[in-house]
Design an enzyme around this catalytic site. Structure first.
Site, PDB file in Angstrom:
ATOM      1  N   ASP A 211      35.614  43.279  28.837  1.00 11.12           N
ATOM      2  CA  ASP A 211      36.513  42.905  29.917  1.00 11.12           C
ATOM      3  C   ASP A 211      37.650  42.116  29.723  1.00 11.12           C
ATOM      4  OD1 ASP A 211      34.472  44.480  31.328  1.00 11.12           O
ATOM      5  OD2 ASP A 211      33.371  42.188  31.877  1.00 11.12           O
TER       6      ASP A 211
ATOM      7  N   GLU B 210      35.146  50.231  39.606  1.00  8.44           N
ATOM      8  CA  GLU B 210      35.532  48.719  39.371  1.00  8.44           C
ATOM      9  C   GLU B 210      36.659  48.266  38.642  1.00  8.44           C
ATOM     10  OE1 GLU B 210      31.827  47.511  37.345  1.00  8.44           O
ATOM     11  OE2 GLU B 210      32.550  48.412  35.682  1.00  8.44           O
TER      12      GLU B 210
ATOM     13  N   HIS C 157      37.682  48.843  31.611  1.00  7.51           N
ATOM     14  CA  HIS C 157      37.742  47.688  32.171  1.00  7.51           C
ATOM     15  C   HIS C 157      39.058  46.860  31.229  1.00  7.51           C
ATOM     16  CE1 HIS C 157      36.400  44.397  34.946  1.00  7.51           C
ATOM     17  NE2 HIS C 157      37.728  43.825  34.011  1.00  7.51           N
TER      18      HIS C 157
ATOM     19  N   ARG D  76      30.444  45.653  23.123  1.00 11.10           N
ATOM     20  CA  ARG D  76      31.922  46.013  23.603  1.00 11.10           C
ATOM     21  C   ARG D  76      32.860  45.049  22.685  1.00 11.10           C
ATOM     22  NH1 ARG D  76      30.831  45.530  29.795  1.00 11.10           N
ATOM     23  NH2 ARG D  76      29.632  43.822  28.971  1.00 11.10           N
TER      24      ARG D  76
END
Length: 330
Positions: free
Chosen positions: A35, A203, A267, A297
């Site tokens: 993110d 999202e 994201h 990630r």
């Protein structure tokens, strides 16, 4: 003496290569950094990512490649837990830190909050400013971001409706005060927004504006799958609070690249090159299909362009470890 001369020669050659070819970097720019959010401001790149726990950290570097080894400095502590997706935005000469957090072990309590800086330094210090949620709502609200349209400020985010995780938009009177209720902006109703899992997800909404066009780039499908990807909303009307004035593009805009082992790209955030001439996207992805929503990630960066119809062209994710040209102006 010979060693000294050789060192000077190597240094000279390095400077010549740098001046002729410019700086370079490789992806991932930061390991274990989901993110990601990034800004270039007053000579430095600043970057945050999901930290977990109850601290928010930002790293800064003169170069994109330098973020990898830059100090990940704590800029804000709070009393909640499960901190996700912090973003810092400069509004009226102050930085505001938007983040998701809730109670330990209870992800349904995840809500949106905002902290305020003492001035124009992205590194803070920050102090808690406000909660940005309706206490009467039961479902979570996550992934806050900010968009300005016609000089009006709006909060973007993701929230739950029965069986779905949707996008919302909410008007703000100032960076910490809602001026109206949130409205549902997008639901994950297309097949590629629910691929790889039974969980249907929209999202991570992020604003992207170019040549008088306004877009929201968002993440779709569950982050625990290799099919996590980016979709695109376009403001085609005049009222951003009217869902009918937004058009959802029917196909995804940034997807996995199996040929170079990049899975679940999503994201994201956006930033400009140091000279302001290039548009860049920062996003997270995995190296293996079986990796999911965890520490595997990593954050990656990519220059992107624009299609003839005014929509962004992100291309395909780049292979990890390949040396790429840094943003112009480094």
């Amino acid at each position: 003496m010979l060693i000294f001369s050789t060192t000077l020669l190597l240094l000279s050659l390095t400077l010549i290569v740098s001046n002729v070819f410019g700086n370079t970097f490789t992806n991932p720019i930061v390991e274990s950094a989901p993110d990601p959010w990034m800004q270039y401001y007053k000579g430095y790149y600043y970057m945050s990512a999901t930290p977990g726990g109850n601290t928010i950290r930002i790293r800064k570097s003169k170069t994109l490649d330098g973020l990898r080894t830059a100090t990940n400095q704590v800029v804000f502590n709070h009393t909640l837990h499960n901190t996700w997706a912090p973003e810092f935005h400069l509004i009226n000469d102050k930085w505001y830190l938007y983040y998701t957090a809730g109670a330990t072990g209870n992800l349904n309590s995840q809500r949106i909050h905002v902290a305020e800086s003492q001035g124009d330094d992205p590194m803070g210090p920050y102090h808690f400013k406000a909660d940005l949620h309706d206490p009467k709502e039961n479902g979570w609200a996550i992934d806050p971001s900010i968009i300005t349209i016609n000089k009006h400020l709006y909060l973007l985010g993701s929230f739950q409706t029965p069986g779905l995780q949707d996008l919302f938009i909410m008007p703000l009177a100032n960076p910490w005060t809602p001026s109206g209720s949130k409205i549902l902006l997008s639901s994950p109703l297309l097949s590629w927004e629910r691929s790889g899992t039974t969980i249907a997800v929209n999202e991570g909404p992020e604003a992207l504006q170019h040549n008088n066009k306004t877009f929201i780039v968002y993440s779709a499908s569950f982050c625990g799958t290799a099919d996590y990807k980016l979709g695109l909303l376009e403001l085609t009307g005049t009222d951003p609070m009217n869902p009918k004035h937004w058009h959802k593009h029917p196909q995804p805009y940034f997807v996995r690249n199996d040929s170079v082992h990049v899975y679940g790209p999503g994201h994201n955030g956006f930033f400009r090159s140091p000279d302001g001439h290039e548009d860049w996207i920062v996003y997270h992805a995995n190296d293996k299909q079986e990796y999911g929503c965890d520490h595997h990630r990593s954050s990656r960066a990519k220059r992107f362009g624009w299609n003839s119809n005014g929509t962004p062209n992100f291309g395909t994710p780049d292979q990890a470890g390949v040396r790429l040209t840094s943003p112009s102006g480094e």
